[in-house]
Motif scaffolding. Structure first.
Motif, short mmCIF file in Angstrom:
data_model
loop_
_atom_site.label_atom_id
_atom_site.label_comp_id
_atom_site.label_asym_id
_atom_site.label_seq_id
_atom_site.Cartn_x
_atom_site.Cartn_y
_atom_site.Cartn_z
N UNK A 1 -14.29 -5.91 31.35
CA UNK A 1 -14.59 -4.49 31.17
C UNK A 1 -15.24 -3.89 32.42
N UNK A 2 -15.96 -4.71 33.16
CA UNK A 2 -16.63 -4.18 34.35
C UNK A 2 -15.71 -4.17 35.57
N UNK A 3 -14.73 -5.05 35.61
CA UNK A 3 -13.82 -5.09 36.75
C UNK A 3 -12.62 -4.18 36.57
N UNK A 4 -12.38 -3.73 35.34
CA UNK A 4 -11.24 -2.83 35.11
C UNK A 4 -11.54 -1.39 35.49
N UNK A 5 -12.79 -0.96 35.35
CA UNK A 5 -13.12 0.44 35.63
C UNK A 5 -14.61 0.55 35.91
N UNK A 6 -14.98 1.52 36.73
CA UNK A 6 -16.38 1.74 37.06
C UNK A 6 -17.10 2.45 35.91
N UNK A 7 -18.36 2.09 35.67
CA UNK A 7 -19.18 2.70 34.62
C UNK A 7 -20.36 3.43 35.28
N UNK A 8 -20.82 4.54 34.70
CA UNK A 8 -22.03 5.19 35.22
C UNK A 8 -23.21 4.22 35.18
N UNK A 9 -24.20 4.44 36.05
CA UNK A 9 -25.32 3.50 36.12
C UNK A 9 -26.66 4.12 35.76
N UNK A 10 -26.66 5.31 35.18
CA UNK A 10 -27.94 5.93 34.79
C UNK A 10 -27.96 6.20 33.30
N UNK A 11 -29.14 6.05 32.71
CA UNK A 11 -29.29 6.29 31.27
C UNK A 11 -28.91 7.72 30.91
N UNK A 12 -29.23 8.66 31.79
CA UNK A 12 -28.95 10.07 31.49
C UNK A 12 -27.46 10.31 31.32
N UNK A 13 -26.65 9.54 32.03
CA UNK A 13 -25.20 9.72 31.93
C UNK A 13 -24.68 9.37 30.55
N UNK A 14 -25.41 8.52 29.83
CA UNK A 14 -24.99 8.12 28.50
C UNK A 14 -25.71 8.88 27.39
N UNK A 15 -26.98 9.26 27.62
CA UNK A 15 -27.78 9.78 26.52
C UNK A 15 -27.18 11.04 25.90
N UNK A 16 -26.70 11.95 26.74
CA UNK A 16 -26.11 13.17 26.20
C UNK A 16 -24.88 12.87 25.36
N UNK A 17 -24.04 11.96 25.83
CA UNK A 17 -22.84 11.60 25.06
C UNK A 17 -23.22 10.94 23.73
N UNK A 18 -24.22 10.07 23.77
CA UNK A 18 -24.66 9.40 22.55
C UNK A 18 -25.20 10.43 21.55
N UNK A 19 -25.99 11.37 22.03
CA UNK A 19 -26.53 12.40 21.14
C UNK A 19 -25.41 13.21 20.48
N UNK A 20 -24.40 13.56 21.27
CA UNK A 20 -23.27 14.31 20.71
C UNK A 20 -22.51 13.49 19.68
N UNK A 21 -22.28 12.22 20.00
CA UNK A 21 -21.56 11.36 19.09
C UNK A 21 -22.32 11.17 17.78
N UNK A 22 -23.62 11.01 17.84
CA UNK A 22 -24.42 10.85 16.62
C UNK A 22 -24.30 12.06 15.71
#
Length: 493
Positions: free
Chosen positions: A365-386
């Motif tokens: 999963x890590x070698x197939x595509x780059x992932x963001x490296x900051x918590x802020x990049x995920x937190x907004x998406x997680x909040x929306x998904x919840x």
């Protein structure tokens, strides 16, 4: 290991996942290879006809004369040599699954005409034992499904996920060696072409399932002239900008597609596991119970983690929706928790297997595509998904180990296109928690005229000869045996 256990091991692997310019042309086909030396396979309950061999492949395809790794393959020969067409690769799910026992297992469910036409070929992908294996030596607590998938804290915070990601990334960087940096879908496809050459096959057919559909699609893109009949079963969205990140996000849609089927079953009169008089009552009761367990977890000695909290209940829900036969597992857990008790501790593969699966999952999963490296990049998406998908509580948009790895993918993801022979058949259940219909339709569009798709009015992961229906099974079997596909996309109601 029986077929149901193998499927469950594949779902563990799914939980792990659930992703330049080089002087040497990486898509060059393998030429002539040394004949394989077949010997007895390790393992219990295998068909006595199944034999195993190893194929040596480059660790780094940009350095083909450098270090090599071994790929273990298995084979049951065609049952009717006069009808033999070639070899059928059984491409496993994952990342972190293998198909070494599949010629003896699900391969024997194939119709006689298919078993007559093909040698059945299983394999352990690079990194998976008994091929050259990788191990991150993770903390055993991080091998729980609630850690391997990024379930946020009860309040939605991803801070704990980021801490887990850093721990896992450090362990894989320290213990995974050079191999973990060379585990990817594109390299698995290249390995399969080396396997094809070692088998002496000018072209090869395949039946790829779940993550194996992406492997099969990538192989068909890199080596189109080496493909014969390709079946892709329970299909992943091939979006090259997201890859496994997109598959993880698809769980929020997959659960919403599938939970109504569980709720209808769990509200049916006469069901000994009945949870509520109505399907709506099953859903609202599940959400209330998960929230209560978030506040007041129940001790669960011997489990990992040793508590039944809201996150464990949600993960049990997710796992149980893979197969309607597993609905009672979720219902029993709910009924026990309502009484402030816990069910028996669920069976788990040995720790060595979990470690291997987790390491291959991280590598892929890590070698197939780059992932963001900051918590802020995920937190907004997680909040929306919840907010939009309360059943999955934001998990599908959370960070995995890739958010903390100190290196980036060595090459971009392969873009799946409509260029190549028209020899692909997709089969897809309408209600699939892990690979939803929405993602399968994107793969169908990407392949264009290369593919025909059979959509099956059924529930569960894995369609052909598993959770699909007779109409879909007939279409796939006919294609494998005769090459005949439906004239256009087909709906099996």
């Amino acid at each position: 290991m029986n077929s149901k256990q193998i499927t469950r091991h594949a779902s563990v692997a799914a939980a792990c996942a659930v992703l330049f310019s080089l002087a040497v042309p990486l898509t060059a086909s393998a030429g002539a290879a040394e004949p394989l030396t077949w010997s007895a396979c390790r393992g219990e309950g295998l068909d006595p006809r199944q034999r195993c061999a190893t194929v040596e492949v480059p660790m780094d395809y940009s350095d083909p004369d450098g270090r090599t790794v071994e790929i273990t393959v298995s084979r049951i020969p065609s049952e009717k040599p006069s009808a033999r067409r070639g070899a059928l690769l059984l491409i496993p799910g994952g990342p972190g699954g293998d198909s070494l026992s599949d010629p003896s297992g699900k391969g024997q469910k194939l119709p006689q005409k298919v078993r007559d036409a093909y040698d059945l070929i299983g394999f352990a992908p690079r990194g998976m034992a008994p091929s050259t294996a990788v191990d991150c030596k993770l903390d055993p607590a991080d091998l729980s499904r609630t850690k391997l998938l990024p379930w946020p804290a009860p309040d939605g915070s991803v801070a704990g996920n980021m801490a887990t990601a850093r721990r896992m990334a450090e362990a894989c960087g320290r213990n995974g060696g050079e191999l973990i940096r060379h585990i990817s879908t594109a390299n698995e496809a290249r390995d399969l072409d080396r396997v094809r050459a070692a088998l002496g096959e000018p072209r090869i057919s395949a039946w790829g399932v779940s993550y194996g559909t992406y492997v099969g699609a990538v192989y068909s893109q890199l080596f189109p002239h080496r493909t014969d009949r390709i079946v892709l079963d329970s299909n992943n969205d091939p979006d090259p900008t997201r890859v496994t990140r997109g598959w993880l996000a698809a769980f929020e849609r997959g659960v919403e597609d599938n939970f109504p089927e569980f709720a209808a079953w769990a509200s049916r009169p006469g069901n000994p596991y009945r949870l509520a008089p109505t399907a709506d009552g099953v859903r609202s009761g599940f959400l209330r119970l998960a929230a209560r367990l978030d506040r007041e977890p129940l001790p669960w000695p011997g489990a990992n983690p040793e508590r039944l909290d809201g996150t464990v209940l949600r993960q049990t829900m997710l796992t149980s929706l893979y197969d309607p036969d597993d609905y009672p597992v979720l219902a029993r857990t709910i009924l026990a928790a309502r009484k402030n008790t816990v069910p028996p501790v669920p069976q788990s593969p040995p720790e060595s297997v979990l470690q291997n699966v987790a390491a291959v999952g991280v590598g892929t999963i890590c070698n197939d595509v780059d992932w963001p490296d900051s918590a802020a990049a995920y937190q907004g998406d997680v909040d929306e998904s919840r907010a939009r998908f309360p059943l999955t509580a934001g998990m599908p948009r959370g960070p995995m180990a890739c958010a903390a790895l100190p290196y980036e993918p060595r090459e971009p993801a392969v873009r799946i296109t409509d260029r190549g022979p028209s020899n692909v058949l997709l089969v897809q259940n309408e209600r699939d928690v892990a690979t939803p219909l929405s993602g399968a339709l994107r793969l169908r569009r990407a392949l264009g005229d290369r593919a025909v798709m059979v959509t099956v009015n059924s529930t569960g992961h894995d369609a052909y000869l598993a959770n699909g229906n007779a109409c879909g099974d007939r279409a796939v079997s006919r294609f494998l045996a005769t090459g005949e596909r439906p004239g256009s996309d087909l709906y099996c109601g």
